[in-house]
Scaffold this active site. Structure first.
Site, PDB file in Angstrom:
ATOM      1  N   HIS A   1      12.319 -17.713  20.323  1.00  8.43           N
ATOM      2  CA  HIS A   1      12.921 -18.844  19.600  1.00  8.43           C
ATOM      3  C   HIS A   1      11.874 -19.879  19.177  1.00  8.43           C
ATOM      4  CE1 HIS A   1      16.630 -16.975  20.704  1.00  8.43           C
ATOM      5  NE2 HIS A   1      16.300 -17.048  21.969  1.00  8.43           N
TER       6      HIS A   1
ATOM      7  N   SER B   1      21.312 -16.930  23.491  1.00 14.63           N
ATOM      8  CA  SER B   1      20.235 -16.113  22.935  1.00 14.63           C
ATOM      9  C   SER B   1      20.707 -14.676  22.756  1.00 14.63           C
ATOM     10  CB  SER B   1      18.994 -16.221  23.825  1.00 14.63           C
ATOM     11  OG  SER B   1      17.911 -15.517  23.267  1.00 14.63           O
TER      12      SER B   1
END
Length: 298
Positions: A188, A85
């Site tokens: 996300h 991430s």
């Protein structure tokens, strides 16, 4: 074959930077990066409390800066780099796609945009440990959630509204354990859609270089050939799932022998110990870990 990995949001803990400031030059480096990041990195990494560093606008620049600072202290030349991430921005700098300053400038914009997106609706994330993957994914879908992180080693992270997560907790998948994560929103997932366009606009001001080493992408776990493609994936990644399990599968196929997780390490090496048996791992938590990490350098 050595891999450097950079952790994602949630890895930070109060005071984790404090012992690193004793290393020569590191405080000066963090001070200069603070101006770029728009965050007092030294204060946030030493004296700030858990709630302060949970703030997305603080946590993301802090994590990227910490990873890059520990990589400089380590001094390794990896064969492969990857980040989870937000850690992908550190990985981009380590691979030469972005300069550290470009990475911190973009992560500043990303963090602020994601914080604004998270404020629109109360959302969160829950880690699911164990269970049968197909059943876990079906349960996530049944409750209207998104499988935001597919981390491998029996771990999937669901993201969605707090109401959806509460219903999921009350009706969990069989043989699975649920853990609420200390993050400020459902990253996300589609809840981050507004942040995608903000980051894309900021990324237009950056001219990336092509990676100097193998650089893996969370999008599909595969190496990315050009800097331009990787930056576009960084933009898309804001609202699309992190496929860390696929990254580890690629590492295995490449013949990885050692993994060093940059500061604040622990999460990704924990996954690697379960998914990549026989691969040596070291997590950088304090400067005392540097000697063990250097033993993995070919």
């Amino acid at each position: 074959m050595l891999v450097l990995v950079a952790p994602g949001q949630g890895a930070q803990t109060p005071g984790f930077l404090a012992p690193w400031l004793e290393l020569p030059g590191l405080a000066d480096r963090l001070g200069s990066w603070s101006e770029v990041a728009g965050v007092d990195l030294i204060a946030q990494g030493t004296t700030a409390g858990a709630d302060e560093i949970r703030d997305t606008a603080v946590a993301q620049p802090l994590l990227v800066a910490a990873a890059l600072a520990s990589a400089e202290a380590l001094g390794a030349a990896p064969d492969v780099v990857a980040g989870h991430s937000v850690g992908e921005f550190a990985a981009a700098a380590l691979a030469g796609v972005l300069s550290p300053e470009q990475a911190l400038s973009l992560i500043r914009d990303r963090a602020q945009a994601m914080a604004k997106a998270a404020a629109i609706t109360e959302t969160g994330m829950t880690a699911v440990l164990g269970g049968v993957e197909e059943e876990v994914l079906a349960a996530i879908d049944r409750h209207g959630l998104t499988a935001a992180n597919i981390n491998g080693a029996g771990q999937i992270v669901a993201g969605g509204t707090l109401e959806q997560l509460a219903a999921f907790k009350a009706d969990p998948p069989a043989r699975a354990r649920l853990i609420s994560l200390s993050v400020a929103g459902a990253f996300h997932t589609a809840h981050m859609a507004t942040a995608v366009e903000s980051l894309r606009e900021a990324a237009r001001n950056v001219t990336p270089a092509d990676p100097r080493v193998t650089l893996l992408s969370n999008f599909d776990g595969r190496p990315v050939a050009t800097g331009a493609e990787f930056v576009e994936r960084l933009v898309q990644q804001v609202s699309s799932p992190v496929r860390w399990g696929a990254c580890m599968e690629t590492m295995s196929g490449l013949g990885v022998t050692g993994i060093i997780e940059l500061l604040p390490g622990g999460t990704l090496t924990g996954l690697a110990k379960r998914a990549l048996r026989g691969v040596r791992t070291v997590a950088l938590k304090t400067p005392d870990d540097l000697d063990a990490a250097r033993e993995l350098i070919p």
